[in-house]
Enzyme design. Structure first.
Site, PDB file in Angstrom:
ATOM      1  N   HIS A 165       0.803  -1.033  -0.218  1.00 55.45           N
ATOM      2  CA  HIS A 165      -0.158   0.046  -0.086  1.00 55.45           C
ATOM      3  C   HIS A 165       0.852   1.271   0.129  1.00 55.45           C
ATOM      4  O   HIS A 165       1.980   1.306   0.462  1.00 55.45           O
ATOM      5  CB  HIS A 165      -0.984   0.081   1.217  1.00 55.45           C
TER       6      HIS A 165
ATOM      7  N   GLU B 236      -3.813   1.818  -7.313  1.00 54.67           N
ATOM      8  CA  GLU B 236      -4.061   2.720  -6.618  1.00 54.67           C
ATOM      9  C   GLU B 236      -3.166   4.192  -6.688  1.00 54.67           C
ATOM     10  O   GLU B 236      -2.143   4.252  -6.261  1.00 54.67           O
ATOM     11  CB  GLU B 236      -4.139   2.394  -5.325  1.00 54.67           C
TER      12      GLU B 236
HETATM   13  P1  PGA Z   1      -9.564   6.001   0.025  1.00 52.89           P
HETATM   14  O1  PGA Z   1      -8.460   5.028   0.318  1.00 52.89           O
HETATM   15  O2  PGA Z   1     -10.701   5.038  -0.480  1.00 52.89           O
HETATM   16  O3  PGA Z   1      -9.790   6.669   1.269  1.00 52.89           O
HETATM   17  O4  PGA Z   1      -9.068   7.011  -0.940  1.00 52.89           O
HETATM   18  C1  PGA Z   1      -8.143   3.959  -0.656  1.00 52.89           C
HETATM   19  C2  PGA Z   1      -6.845   3.160   0.144  1.00 52.89           C
HETATM   20  O5  PGA Z   1      -5.991   3.875   0.647  1.00 52.89           O
HETATM   21  O6  PGA Z   1      -6.585   2.103  -0.374  1.00 52.89           O
END
Ligand code: PGA
Length: 249
Positions: free
Chosen positions: A100, A171
């Site tokens: 992450h 992401e």
């Molecule tokens: P968010 O976070 O949906 O709050 O943008 C996503 C993540 O960090 O996996």
């Protein structure tokens, strides 16, 4: 209609009290949701331990799963504060988030460290949810694909002689927690590249490709129209059951 995967990343925002309310107060509705979608709840290690006995009560054909948010790259030993993959397996984890962007930027995790974690997970048959994504600057400088390639490049070595599936969560760092979501065009092009690249690298592995970053009740409407996506990773909007449910339905 395609069955989608929804991953709730509760980060460090859900206390045991809140987690129990989410799970036990809404269990029937939650199980109902799993008739049309696969759901993975990723609470803290402590909550995973608390829920483990209830996890084992779920029937084997139930599409509700539990995942961890991190694991150690080491097998076992004197690593104060770390949690190993075997322990995760024993408390009923079948998935684990690795790489992450918060772990990469706040805790200095490199691609090599993340590869070590994936190795441990595969040894214990836990499906990694590998997060990848570029920063705003990397995107603006035209380096998105180069960054993603670096984050994915060691996968073929790790998956040699293995058949465990893999979830890739794209992401973009600039979309996490900001309320900003990439345009469908941008997203579609990046997801197409990830799918083509990983298919070539891991032709025999079942790869699920999800999007994460500011997924909420509003943004999900448009995001769901992108048929290339296999699901979503949800941070902030996943800790409240009704909000999470509105995203899934
Ligand atoms: P968010 O976070 O949906 O709050 O943008 C996503 C993540 O960090 O996996």
């Amino acid at each position: 209609m395609k069955r989608l995967l929804y991953i709730a990343n509760w980060k460090m925002t859900v206390t045991p009290e809140k987690a129990c309310a989410f799970y036990f107060d809404n269990k029937n509705e939650l199980l109902e949701l799993t008739k049309k979608a696969d759901i993975i709840l990723c609470p803290s290690f402590v909550i995973l331990g608390m829920l483990s006995q209830h996890i084992s009560e779920l029937s084997s054909d139930c599409h509700l799963f539990f995942g961890a948010q991190n694991c150690s790259e080491y097998e076992k030993g004197a690593y104060t504060g770390e949690v190993d993959a075997l322990t995760l397996k024993q408390v009923g984890c079948t998935f684990c988030i690795v790489g992450h962007s918060e772990r990469r930027t706040l805790f200095g995790e490199t691609n090599e460290v993340i590869a070590g974690k994936i190795q441990q997970l595969l040894t214990h048959n836990i499906t990694p949810i590998l997060c990848i994504g570029e920063t705003r600057q990397e995107r603006e400088e035209g380096n998105t694909i180069a960054v993603l390639e670096k984050q994915l490049h060691y996968l073929d070595d790790l998956y040699k002689h293995r058949s465990t599936s893999l979830v890739i969560a794209y992401e973009p760092v600039w979309a996490i927690g900001t309320g900003i979501v990439p345009s469908l065009e941008e997203l579609s092009a990046t997801i197409a590249w990830i799918k083509a690249y990983t298919k070539k690298k891991l032709p025999n592995i079942d790869i699920v490709c999800v999007y994460g970053g500011s997924v909420n009740q509003e943004s999900i409407k448009e995001l769901k129209t992108l048929s290339q996506l296999d699901g979503f990773l949800i941070g902030g909007a996943s800790s409240d059951f009704q909000t999470f449910k509105n995203i899934v339905v």
